[in-house]
Design an enzyme around this catalytic site. Structure first.
Site, mmCIF file in Angstrom:
data_model
loop_
_atom_site.group_PDB
_atom_site.id
_atom_site.type_symbol
_atom_site.label_atom_id
_atom_site.label_comp_id
_atom_site.label_asym_id
_atom_site.label_seq_id
_atom_site.Cartn_x
_atom_site.Cartn_y
_atom_site.Cartn_z
ATOM 1 C CG LEU A 181 -2.037 1.128 1.328
ATOM 2 C CD1 LEU A 181 -2.847 1.250 0.116
ATOM 3 C CD2 LEU A 181 -2.539 1.407 2.695
ATOM 4 C CE1 TYR A 182 6.257 5.469 1.751
ATOM 5 C CE2 TYR A 182 7.537 3.558 0.660
ATOM 6 C CZ TYR A 182 7.386 4.779 1.104
ATOM 7 O OH TYR A 182 8.414 5.730 0.890
ATOM 8 C CB ALA A 183 4.563 0.498 -3.609
#
Length: 479
Positions: free
Chosen positions: A264-266
């Site tokens: 999700l960060y990416a």
């Protein structure tokens, strides 16, 4: 020499102080038992009047004698504040004295210097970049919300170092539109170095919304403030090598696919790149995205492997080293393109210097503005097992290793940067190998967290003329 700051800010107290206990008045409706005689109506009225007067007297006495209730205090700022909170509810900024500090910090001290707003200034990359800009005479104002994703004392320590060099860090949220509008109103920033973000891949499994609020909503809030500013600043901001996700072509190039994020960060960083393109296209904002590759060094982030490996090795605790399946039963050690902080800062500064101007005025695009994306890495991936070997040598302590298969937590098995574009256009040339960089990190770590061990190591090396830099590694540098 920076004092060691330890411990997080005090725990939140309930707003408004202790609640006053109010008397309770109960009204009972009695059913009178039969009696041999009945009181007269006059007698009943007299009793009713008597008790009414008593009740009113007691109430008035209570109100007069009770201490005045304290005015409600604003709830203490939560270390992990909601990005959607009303700015007025937690605002600790504004006023003539505050504006004076903001202007003084952002004042340019060299010919043709920049006036730069550095978001995430109390963060790892932010503090080093802000210090480097200030040393060369640029005006620098920091912004950070000091959230508690990791030890806030470390962030306060970085801010204290910046304060000693004349950089003021505003305590505020990147998504506070009112605060951003005020900052751009007070200072005509020429540039923004946007480094504020919710970092870390694995934490997204625990608190996914924090990534959407900071990395998406926060970026949009900044871009909105910038496109309405006069003049519009040029913006350099931190994307991530994580956007390459499941890409199997190495080394990672800016031309490779970035539509298959593994975390999700990416995904939020990739979303940020697309959003940035929109603001460049519609409003003429000059935008440069920098894809960082595993940054490490003094004053680093405690959630990074090199940092907590160091902590756990010294404490005698086992460390977990991940391996990924390389096909069949073959296992491959995780590898990372570890990039030393000074090299990253050089890339950030070069991106600011070559950014080109935004072309909007009054929120309207007047011409084509630069839109760029660069990898900033070291170009030499190193297996994590080799990282541990180096730490053992530098710490003079044997690690207790626990090798396990990498879980499905969003991490990727390797990263490798192709920096040829940054070399051509930014003059970016990373120069710090992992052993040299780790040696500087370990020296800082021992001085900051274990000064007694640092003193022992200093005595061992004194014969070579190599002393300690000073308590707590106070020289943030961009050499």
């Amino acid at each position: 020499m920076a004092p060691q700051l330890t411990g997080a800010p005090g725990s939140a107290a309930a707003a408004g102080g202790a609640a006053a206990v109010k008397p309770q008045f109960h009204h009972y409706h009695h059913r009178l038992p039969p009696r041999h005689h009945h009181p007269s109506p006059t007698s009943l009225l007299s009793k009713l009047a008597f008790w009414s007067v008593c009740s009113l007297s007691l109430l008035l006495a209570f109100l007069l004698l009770s201490p005045a209730a304290p005015a409600p205090r604003a709830a203490p700022e939560s270390p992990r504040r909601s990005l959607h909170a009303s700015p007025s509810s937690t605002a600790s900024w504004g006023g003539a004295a505050w504006e004076k500090k903001v202007r003084a910090s952002a004042r340019v001290r060299r010919s043709r210097g920049h006036s730069v707003l550095v978001t995430g200034a109390a963060g790892f990359v932010g503090c080093h970049a802000a210090a480097a800009l200030r040393r060369r005479g640029d005006g620098v104002l920091g912004l950070d919300n000091f959230n508690n994703y990791y030890d806030t004392a470390l962030k306060r320590g970085r801010a204290a170092l910046l304060a000693r060099s004349g950089v003021y860090v505003v305590d505020g949220d990147i998504a506070d539109a009112e605060l951003l509008a005020k900052l751009f109103d007070v200072v005509p920033f020429t540039h923004v170095l946007h480094l504020a973000a919710q970092a870390g891949v694995r934490h997204a499994l625990v608190d996914p919304m924090s990534y959407v609020r900071a990395n998406v909503a926060g970026l949009v809030a900044l871009l909105e403030a910038a496109r309405s500013a006069n003049p519009q600043p040029a913006i350099v901001w931190a994307s991530s090598s994580s956007v390459y996700g499941l890409n199997s072509h190495v080394p990672f190039s800016e031309h490779d696919r970035t539509d298959r994020p593994a975390s999700l960060y990416a995904a939020t960083k990739k979303a940020g790149e697309e959003i940035a393109h929109v603001y460049n296209h519609i409003y003429g904002l000059s935008l440069t995205a920098l894809r960082f590759f595993t940054v490490y060094g003094p004053w680093g982030r405690p959630d990074m492997a090199y940092f907590f490996f160091t902590r756990d090795i010294l404490a005698g605790r086992p460390i977990t080293v991940y391996e990924s399946a390389g096909g069949g039963s073959h296992q491959t050690t995780i590898s990372r393109d570890f990039t030393y902080i000074d090299d990253i800062v050089k890339g950030c500064v070069a991106a600011l210097d070559t950014a080109g101007r935004s072309t909007g005025s009054g929120g309207k695009k007047r011409g084509t503005a630069p839109f760029r994306t660069y990898n900033l890495g070291n170009t030499s991936p190193v297996p994590v097992t080799q990282l541990v070997d180096l730490l053992e040598k530098l710490l003079k302590v044997k690690a207790v290793r626990k090798v396990v298969k990498m879980p499905r937590n969003g991490d990727v098995p390797y990263t490798h940067a192709n920096v040829s574009l940054a070399q051509r256009e930014l003059g970016y040339h990373p120069s710090t190998d992992l052993q040299t960089g780790l040696k500087k990190f370990v020296r800082w770590y021992l001085e900051y967290y274990h000064p007694e061990l640092a003193e022992k190591q200093k005595l061992r090396t004194s014969s070579n003329g190599k002393g300690s830099r000073g308590r707590n590694g106070s020289s943030i540098s961009a050499r």
